[in-house]
Design an enzyme around this catalytic site. Structure first.
Site, PDB file in Angstrom:
ATOM      1  N   THR A 121       0.869  -1.182   0.000  1.00  0.00           N
ATOM      2  CA  THR A 121       0.000   0.000   0.000  1.00  0.00           C
ATOM      3  C   THR A 121       0.902   1.227   0.000  1.00  0.00           C
ATOM      4  O   THR A 121       1.656   1.449   0.952  1.00  0.00           O
ATOM      5  CB  THR A 121      -0.908  -0.026   1.243  1.00  0.00           C
ATOM      6  OG1 THR A 121      -1.647  -1.251   1.218  1.00  0.00           O
ATOM      7  CG2 THR A 121      -1.858   1.152   1.261  1.00  0.00           C
ATOM      8  N   GLU A 149      -3.357  -4.652  -2.910  1.00  0.00           N
ATOM      9  CA  GLU A 149      -3.892  -5.925  -2.414  1.00  0.00           C
ATOM     10  C   GLU A 149      -5.023  -5.674  -1.421  1.00  0.00           C
ATOM     11  O   GLU A 149      -4.919  -4.797  -0.570  1.00  0.00           O
ATOM     12  CB  GLU A 149      -2.750  -6.718  -1.747  1.00  0.00           C
ATOM     13  CG  GLU A 149      -3.163  -8.066  -1.234  1.00  0.00           C
ATOM     14  CD  GLU A 149      -3.883  -8.903  -2.304  1.00  0.00           C
ATOM     15  OE1 GLU A 149      -3.287  -9.181  -3.346  1.00  0.00           O
ATOM     16  OE2 GLU A 149      -5.060  -9.253  -2.078  1.00  0.00           O
ATOM     17  N   PHE A 150      -6.073  -6.487  -1.524  1.00  0.00           N
ATOM     18  CA  PHE A 150      -7.239  -6.296  -0.650  1.00  0.00           C
ATOM     19  C   PHE A 150      -7.501  -7.497   0.254  1.00  0.00           C
ATOM     20  O   PHE A 150      -8.537  -7.559   0.902  1.00  0.00           O
ATOM     21  CB  PHE A 150      -8.488  -6.006  -1.500  1.00  0.00           C
ATOM     22  CG  PHE A 150      -8.381  -4.719  -2.260  1.00  0.00           C
ATOM     23  CD1 PHE A 150      -8.742  -3.512  -1.665  1.00  0.00           C
ATOM     24  CD2 PHE A 150      -7.882  -4.696  -3.550  1.00  0.00           C
ATOM     25  CE1 PHE A 150      -8.610  -2.317  -2.355  1.00  0.00           C
ATOM     26  CE2 PHE A 150      -7.752  -3.495  -4.248  1.00  0.00           C
ATOM     27  CZ  PHE A 150      -8.120  -2.305  -3.647  1.00  0.00           C
ATOM     28  N   LYS A 152      -7.687 -10.077   3.336  1.00  0.00           N
ATOM     29  CA  LYS A 152      -7.871  -9.825   4.761  1.00  0.00           C
ATOM     30  C   LYS A 152      -7.136 -10.916   5.524  1.00  0.00           C
ATOM     31  O   LYS A 152      -7.298 -12.102   5.197  1.00  0.00           O
ATOM     32  CB  LYS A 152      -9.365  -9.875   5.120  1.00  0.00           C
ATOM     33  CG  LYS A 152     -10.229  -8.917   4.321  1.00  0.00           C
ATOM     34  CD  LYS A 152     -11.686  -9.003   4.718  1.00  0.00           C
ATOM     35  CE  LYS A 152     -12.423 -10.229   4.201  1.00  0.00           C
ATOM     36  NZ  LYS A 152     -12.514 -10.375   2.740  1.00  0.00           N
ATOM     37  N   GLY A 254     -17.612  -2.752  18.584  1.00  0.00           N
ATOM     38  CA  GLY A 254     -16.678  -3.513  19.418  1.00  0.00           C
ATOM     39  C   GLY A 254     -15.636  -2.608  20.034  1.00  0.00           C
ATOM     40  O   GLY A 254     -15.895  -1.420  20.259  1.00  0.00           O
ATOM     41  N   CYS A 261      -3.011  -2.463   8.851  1.00  0.00           N
ATOM     42  CA  CYS A 261      -3.426  -1.669   7.681  1.00  0.00           C
ATOM     43  C   CYS A 261      -4.286  -0.456   8.027  1.00  0.00           C
ATOM     44  O   CYS A 261      -3.901   0.668   7.720  1.00  0.00           O
ATOM     45  CB  CYS A 261      -4.165  -2.562   6.694  1.00  0.00           C
ATOM     46  SG  CYS A 261      -3.064  -3.735   5.902  1.00  0.00           S
ATOM     47  N   LYS A 264      -2.631   2.603   9.935  1.00  0.00           N
ATOM     48  CA  LYS A 264      -1.550   3.272   9.187  1.00  0.00           C
ATOM     49  C   LYS A 264      -2.078   3.915   7.901  1.00  0.00           C
ATOM     50  O   LYS A 264      -1.644   4.996   7.526  1.00  0.00           O
ATOM     51  CB  LYS A 264      -0.412   2.274   8.923  1.00  0.00           C
ATOM     52  CG  LYS A 264      -0.307   1.730   7.543  1.00  0.00           C
ATOM     53  CD  LYS A 264       0.926   0.901   7.351  1.00  0.00           C
ATOM     54  CE  LYS A 264       0.737  -0.186   6.323  1.00  0.00           C
ATOM     55  NZ  LYS A 264       0.245   0.194   5.027  1.00  0.00           N
TER      56      LYS A 264
HETATM   57  P1  NAD Z   1       5.006  -7.715   6.549  1.00  0.00           P
HETATM   58  O1  NAD Z   1       5.703  -6.805   7.460  1.00  0.00           O
HETATM   59  O2  NAD Z   1       4.293  -8.930   7.069  1.00  0.00           O
HETATM   60  O3  NAD Z   1       6.010  -8.222   5.415  1.00  0.00           O
HETATM   61  C1  NAD Z   1       6.934  -7.396   4.766  1.00  0.00           C
HETATM   62  C2  NAD Z   1       8.125  -8.242   4.358  1.00  0.00           C
HETATM   63  O4  NAD Z   1       8.999  -7.445   3.562  1.00  0.00           O
HETATM   64  C3  NAD Z   1       8.958  -8.757   5.536  1.00  0.00           C
HETATM   65  O5  NAD Z   1       9.128 -10.154   5.433  1.00  0.00           O
HETATM   66  C4  NAD Z   1      10.293  -8.022   5.389  1.00  0.00           C
HETATM   67  O6  NAD Z   1      11.387  -8.779   5.846  1.00  0.00           O
HETATM   68  C5  NAD Z   1      10.329  -7.802   3.894  1.00  0.00           C
HETATM   69  N1  NAD Z   1      11.233  -6.713   3.493  1.00  0.00           N
HETATM   70  C6  NAD Z   1      11.338  -5.476   4.024  1.00  0.00           C
HETATM   71  N2  NAD Z   1      12.289  -4.773   3.384  1.00  0.00           N
HETATM   72  C7  NAD Z   1      12.775  -5.577   2.412  1.00  0.00           C
HETATM   73  C8  NAD Z   1      13.776  -5.439   1.428  1.00  0.00           C
HETATM   74  N3  NAD Z   1      14.444  -4.291   1.291  1.00  0.00           N
HETATM   75  N4  NAD Z   1      14.023  -6.479   0.608  1.00  0.00           N
HETATM   76  C9  NAD Z   1      13.344  -7.634   0.729  1.00  0.00           C
HETATM   77  N5  NAD Z   1      12.387  -7.837   1.652  1.00  0.00           N
HETATM   78  C10 NAD Z   1      12.106  -6.819   2.488  1.00  0.00           C
HETATM   79  O7  NAD Z   1       3.982  -6.794   5.730  1.00  0.00           O
HETATM   80  P2  NAD Z   1       2.549  -7.189   5.131  1.00  0.00           P
HETATM   81  O8  NAD Z   1       1.526  -7.177   6.209  1.00  0.00           O
HETATM   82  O9  NAD Z   1       2.688  -8.376   4.237  1.00  0.00           O
HETATM   83  O10 NAD Z   1       2.275  -5.891   4.232  1.00  0.00           O
HETATM   84  C11 NAD Z   1       3.042  -5.623   3.057  1.00  0.00           C
HETATM   85  C12 NAD Z   1       2.371  -4.474   2.313  1.00  0.00           C
HETATM   86  O11 NAD Z   1       1.054  -4.857   1.897  1.00  0.00           O
HETATM   87  C13 NAD Z   1       2.164  -3.214   3.152  1.00  0.00           C
HETATM   88  O12 NAD Z   1       2.310  -2.082   2.337  1.00  0.00           O
HETATM   89  C14 NAD Z   1       0.722  -3.329   3.627  1.00  0.00           C
HETATM   90  O13 NAD Z   1       0.147  -2.090   3.895  1.00  0.00           O
HETATM   91  C15 NAD Z   1       0.075  -3.980   2.422  1.00  0.00           C
HETATM   92  N6  NAD Z   1      -1.125  -4.769   2.732  1.00  0.00           N
HETATM   93  C16 NAD Z   1      -1.166  -5.572   3.835  1.00  0.00           C
HETATM   94  C17 NAD Z   1      -2.304  -6.327   4.093  1.00  0.00           C
HETATM   95  C18 NAD Z   1      -2.391  -7.198   5.307  1.00  0.00           C
HETATM   96  O14 NAD Z   1      -3.498  -7.659   5.608  1.00  0.00           O
HETATM   97  N7  NAD Z   1      -1.307  -7.469   6.017  1.00  0.00           N
HETATM   98  C19 NAD Z   1      -3.387  -6.291   3.205  1.00  0.00           C
HETATM   99  C20 NAD Z   1      -3.295  -5.486   2.074  1.00  0.00           C
HETATM  100  C21 NAD Z   1      -2.157  -4.726   1.843  1.00  0.00           C
END
Ligand code: NAD
Length: 435
Positions: A121, A149-150, A152, A254, A261, A264
């Site tokens: 994001t 990505e959407f 959950k 709740g 997400c 932030k």
């Molecule tokens: P996360 O923290 O679980 O995973 C991020 C990964 O990126 C980690 O494994 C980290 O080691 C790796 N990383 C960081 N810097 C790096 C680099 N320079 N080179 C290689 N790897 C690197 O994050 P997440 O929850 O998977 O979210 C990732 C993105 O997707 C964010 O922008 C988030 O806002 C978005 N997003 C998350 C969700 C969710 O439900 N978690 C849903 C939709 C979108």
């Protein structure tokens, strides 16, 4: 197709696993060596229903590879997804350092044409910045796709396999065709790909999350007013949800929203609005209302015990929502922190998030393998996450184990009549108390 996913966290691992399940060859790159070594040994490291089986199966079939070597991933893939974290910085803006670093790294390693698809994001305008970073480091051709990505957490695999929609932000027809082909296996119920320009795709992600959080905060405010006026928010929820213009989803009151997400992304939208001199008044109010709803629930427990010391609370639920071990910005953990500040002792149980919560809270709480063990000698049961296994508990056993049968339910799991008959005092959100 040959695909690389950089950033193997929640989003990256689900993306990689599901794309491999559709027959693609996927190289997973992360700079966290421990994570990659764990994944190579079959350790999934995060709890997400169905993900372990998919990852293990596809690794055996050699459709999934894990490496810390970005060059290997870039050399051997046409499409490179970025799924690195974009955590909030102190001023609310998204920390783009990982996106910048990986984009620069891809540009330096590209042997020839590549498609760079950003799933993280990222603020509106990132497509231009990433393109600039890459152009400064390579003269090889590439295309940028914004592909927010959407999914959950808790139903991430299901969401990826059968998405409500796929947003593809690029104006180039050939890239749209490639992405359509990649996502084709997930469109079997009908086409749900929406093409648009990259800025609109980036904006869609923030707008969706802020809209969903708005519904939650709105319902929490309505719940607070219901409590004062003797109305029952659950009836109100059903009453308004049956209006097709409103719909039933995301109307559950709740202890507030949390996770990695919503908080932030709301702050990032407020920041972007401020920078562009378009004040995001609704987003600001949504954030404030969320803080208030967490505080209100903790205050109710504190007020109940008044000046009493040595209060012991059994807490069920630490994850920010059910079916995940994620405690990032968890309202449950925030609430526990507020109770700890008041000197209360916490005996907690969560089906999956005890370890992650312990690393967030340290040794300040005691955790148990079984929800009923956490109850022994506690002054009340506090429910903070809506795990399915909490919905139909043995009320007799709960009453026997607690010092006094009192439940504070931050997720409205129980029917007031059922708990009344079982002899409980019962305080939930936006509903009349049972005393
Ligand atoms: P996360 O923290 O679980 O995973 C991020 C990964 O990126 C980690 O494994 C980290 O080691 C790796 N990383 C960081 N810097 C790096 C680099 N320079 N080179 C290689 N790897 C690197 O994050 P997440 O929850 O998977 O979210 C990732 C993105 O997707 C964010 O922008 C988030 O806002 C978005 N997003 C998350 C969700 C969710 O439900 N978690 C849903 C939709 C979108």
């Amino acid at each position: 197709m040959k695909v690389c996913v950089v950033g193997i966290g929640y989003v990256g691992l689900v993306t990689a696993g599901c794309l491999a399940e559709a027959g693609n060859s996927v190289i997973c790159v992360d700079n966290d060596r421990r994570r990659i070594e764990g994944l190579r040994k079959g350790e999934i490291l995060i709890y997400e229903p169905g993900l372990g089986e998919i990852v293990q199966r596809n690794e055996k079939l050699k459709r999934l590879e894990f490496t810390t070597d970005l060059k290997y991933g870039v050399d051997n893939s046409l499409i490179i997804f970025l799924a690195v974290g974009t955590p909030p910085t102190a001023d609310g803006s998204a920390d783009m350092s990982a996106v910048r670093e990986v984009a620069g790294g891809i540009a330096e390693q590209m042997p020839d044409y590549r498609i760079v698809a950003v799933k993280s994001t990222v603020p509106v305008g990132t497509h231009k910045k990433v393109a600039e970073i890459m152009k400064a480091k390579t003269d090889k051709p590439f295309d940028y796709v914004s592909n927010p990505e959407f999914l959950k957490e808790g139903s991430a695999v299901e969401d990826f396999m059968s998405p409500d929609r796929i947003i593809i932000g690029t104006e180039k027809q050939s890239v749209r065709e490639t992405m359509r082909q990649l996502y084709g296996p997930f469109m079997r119920k009908g086409n749900r790909i929406i093409f648009m320009d990259p800025a609109s795709a980036e904006m869609t992600k923030y707008s969706a999350n802020v809209m969903l959080a708005t519904r939650i905060s709105f319902m929490n405010e309505i719940a607070a007013l219901c409590e004062k006026l003797g109305a029952d928010v659950e009836s109100v929820r059903q009453g308004i949800g049956s209006d097709s213009r409103i719909g039933r989803a995301f109307l559950f009151p709740g202890v507030g929203y949390g996770g990695s997400c919503f908080p932030k992304d709301i702050r990032a939208l407020i920041y972007t609005g401020g920078r562009e001199k378009v004040e995001m008044r609704i987003a600001k109010a949504v954030e404030q209302a969320n803080e208030t709803s967490q505080q209100r629930f903790a205050d109710r427990i504190v007020d109940y015990f008044g000046k009493r010391s040595n209060v012991v609370l059994a807490v069920w639920g630490l994850a920010f929502k059910a079916k995940t071990d994620d405690v990032r910005e968890s309202p449950a953990v925030n609430c526990v922190k507020k109770l700890l500040e008041r000197g209360m002792k916490i005996r907690a149980y969560d089906p999956e998030a005890s370890a992650t919560a312990k690393s967030a809270l340290g040794d300040k709480i005691e955790t148990f393998e079984n929800g009923y063990d956490a109850l022994d000698g506690a002054d009340a049961l506090v429910i903070l996450t809506e795990w399915q296994e909490f919905r139909n508990p043995d009320f007799e056993l709960i009453a026997r184990k607690l010092k006094k049968p009192v439940i504070f339910d931050g997720r409205n799991l129980y029917d007031a009549e059922v708990v009344r008959k079982a002899g409980f005092e019962y305080y939930s959100v936006g509903r009349p108390a049972v005393k």
